[in-house]
Design a protein around this motif. Structure first.
Motif, short mmCIF file in Angstrom:
data_model
loop_
_atom_site.label_atom_id
_atom_site.label_comp_id
_atom_site.label_asym_id
_atom_site.label_seq_id
_atom_site.Cartn_x
_atom_site.Cartn_y
_atom_site.Cartn_z
N THR A 63 0.86 -1.19 0.00
CA THR A 63 0.00 0.00 0.00
C THR A 63 0.89 1.24 0.00
O THR A 63 2.09 1.16 0.28
CB THR A 63 -0.90 0.04 1.26
OG1 THR A 63 -0.06 0.18 2.40
CG2 THR A 63 -1.77 -1.21 1.37
N ALA A 64 0.29 2.38 -0.27
CA ALA A 64 1.05 3.63 -0.24
C ALA A 64 1.64 3.86 1.15
O ALA A 64 2.77 4.32 1.29
CB ALA A 64 0.16 4.80 -0.66
N SER B 221 5.66 10.14 2.64
CA SER B 221 4.23 9.91 2.39
C SER B 221 3.64 11.01 1.52
O SER B 221 2.73 10.76 0.73
CB SER B 221 3.48 9.80 3.71
OG SER B 221 3.72 10.93 4.51
N VAL C 192 4.45 10.10 -2.18
CA VAL C 192 4.12 8.77 -2.69
C VAL C 192 3.10 8.85 -3.82
O VAL C 192 3.28 8.23 -4.87
CB VAL C 192 3.61 7.84 -1.56
CG1 VAL C 192 3.00 6.58 -2.11
CG2 VAL C 192 4.76 7.50 -0.63
N THR C 193 2.02 9.60 -3.62
CA THR C 193 0.94 9.63 -4.61
C THR C 193 1.44 10.11 -5.96
O THR C 193 1.13 9.51 -7.00
CB THR C 193 -0.23 10.51 -4.12
OG1 THR C 193 -0.70 9.97 -2.88
CG2 THR C 193 -1.36 10.53 -5.12
N LEU C 194 2.22 11.18 -5.97
CA LEU C 194 2.75 11.70 -7.23
C LEU C 194 3.64 10.66 -7.92
O LEU C 194 3.52 10.44 -9.13
CB LEU C 194 3.54 12.99 -6.97
CG LEU C 194 4.19 13.65 -8.18
CD1 LEU C 194 3.14 14.06 -9.20
CD2 LEU C 194 5.00 14.86 -7.75
N ARG C 195 4.50 10.02 -7.16
CA ARG C 195 5.37 9.00 -7.74
C ARG C 195 4.57 7.84 -8.28
O ARG C 195 4.86 7.31 -9.35
CB ARG C 195 6.37 8.53 -6.70
CG ARG C 195 7.41 9.59 -6.41
CD ARG C 195 8.37 9.15 -5.33
NE ARG C 195 9.32 10.20 -5.06
CZ ARG C 195 9.16 11.11 -4.12
NH1 ARG C 195 8.09 11.12 -3.36
NH2 ARG C 195 10.08 12.04 -3.93
N LEU C 196 3.56 7.42 -7.53
CA LEU C 196 2.72 6.30 -7.98
C LEU C 196 1.96 6.66 -9.25
O LEU C 196 1.84 5.83 -10.16
CB LEU C 196 1.76 5.88 -6.87
CG LEU C 196 2.41 5.31 -5.62
CD1 LEU C 196 1.35 4.99 -4.57
CD2 LEU C 196 3.26 4.09 -5.93
N ASP C 197 1.47 7.89 -9.33
CA ASP C 197 0.78 8.34 -10.54
C ASP C 197 1.71 8.23 -11.75
O ASP C 197 1.30 7.74 -12.81
CB ASP C 197 0.31 9.79 -10.40
CG ASP C 197 -0.87 9.96 -9.45
OD1 ASP C 197 -1.51 8.94 -9.11
OD2 ASP C 197 -1.13 11.12 -9.05
N GLU D 283 2.49 4.53 -12.57
CA GLU D 283 1.31 3.90 -13.16
C GLU D 283 1.12 4.37 -14.60
O GLU D 283 0.84 3.57 -15.50
CB GLU D 283 0.06 4.21 -12.33
CG GLU D 283 -1.17 3.44 -12.78
CD GLU D 283 -2.35 3.65 -11.84
OE1 GLU D 283 -3.08 2.67 -11.63
OE2 GLU D 283 -2.53 4.78 -11.35
N ARG E 199 -2.55 -0.08 -9.66
CA ARG E 199 -3.20 0.04 -8.36
C ARG E 199 -4.39 -0.90 -8.34
O ARG E 199 -5.14 -0.97 -9.31
CB ARG E 199 -3.65 1.48 -8.12
CG ARG E 199 -2.49 2.43 -7.89
CD ARG E 199 -3.02 3.82 -7.68
NE ARG E 199 -1.99 4.75 -7.29
CZ ARG E 199 -1.84 5.95 -7.83
NH1 ARG E 199 -2.65 6.37 -8.78
NH2 ARG E 199 -0.89 6.75 -7.41
N CYS F 64 -0.43 -1.19 -4.49
CA CYS F 64 0.35 -0.90 -5.69
C CYS F 64 1.14 -2.16 -5.99
O CYS F 64 1.81 -2.70 -5.11
CB CYS F 64 1.30 0.26 -5.43
SG CYS F 64 0.46 1.71 -4.82
#
Length: 174
Positions: free
Chosen positions: A79-80, A91, A94-99, A102, A109, A121
């Motif tokens: 998970t994130a 933290s 994380v969201t920007l990197r995951l975007d 992806e 995701r 993820c």
């Protein structure tokens, strides 16, 4: 000439320490001998580490996310929050990197089957191939960077750096 010393690359840390000893003989600049060298070493390390990662179209942060997923073992999924807890990825970022990862098809995701609020993820096959290749290159690169050290020296340095890390973590802050 303004009195500044030009950094020619020849032991700049020793030069800085000697300049402080000359200008402020009442102070002991010896911590710079350790921490200044550590800082300069880190800058060189980061530069040499980022080149192959950037050549693959990733940032070091993206590399860290893929590496954390790979280290987690099959099914290469976290998970994130778990990614942030690895300590290598904040933290907030994380969201920007995951975007980005992806969007590049390196991760997907997935909602948790038991709790739809939880998002995992997972490495895609392309992400797995990329991190396996890059990590092997990364280790070869690190071996080259450490080539001047004997195995015993590497072990001693690793132990000293672990001790330094604890000292830094335990030092009272201001």
């Amino acid at each position: 000439m303004t009195g500044r010393v030009q950094d020619t690359g020849a032991d700049a840390v020793s030069r800085v320490v000697e300049e402080w000893r000359r200008e402020r003989p009442d102070l002991d600049p010896s911590p710079i001998e350790v921490l200044g060298r550590l800082h300069r070493s880190f800058q060189l390390y980061q530069t040499r580490t980022s080149r192959p990662v950037a050549a693959a179209g990733l940032s070091l942060a993206g590399f860290d996310v893929l590496a954390a997923l790979r280290r987690s073992g099959e099914p290469y999924r976290l998970t994130a929050g778990e990614l942030a807890a690895t300590g290598l990825v904040s933290s907030a970022g994380v969201t920007l990197r995951l975007d980005r990862l992806e969007g590049e098809g390196l991760i997907v995701r997935e909602r948790d089957a038991r709790d739809r609020r939880v998002v995992h993820c997972r490495l895609t096959p392309a992400g797995l191939r990329l991190i396996d290749r890059l990590f092997a290159e990364h280790l070869d690169n690190e071996r080259r960077m450490l080539a001047a050290l004997e195995p015993k020296e590497r072990t001693q340095l690793a132990a000293l750096l672990e001790k330094l890390e604890r000292s830094l973590a335990d030092a009272p802050g201001r």
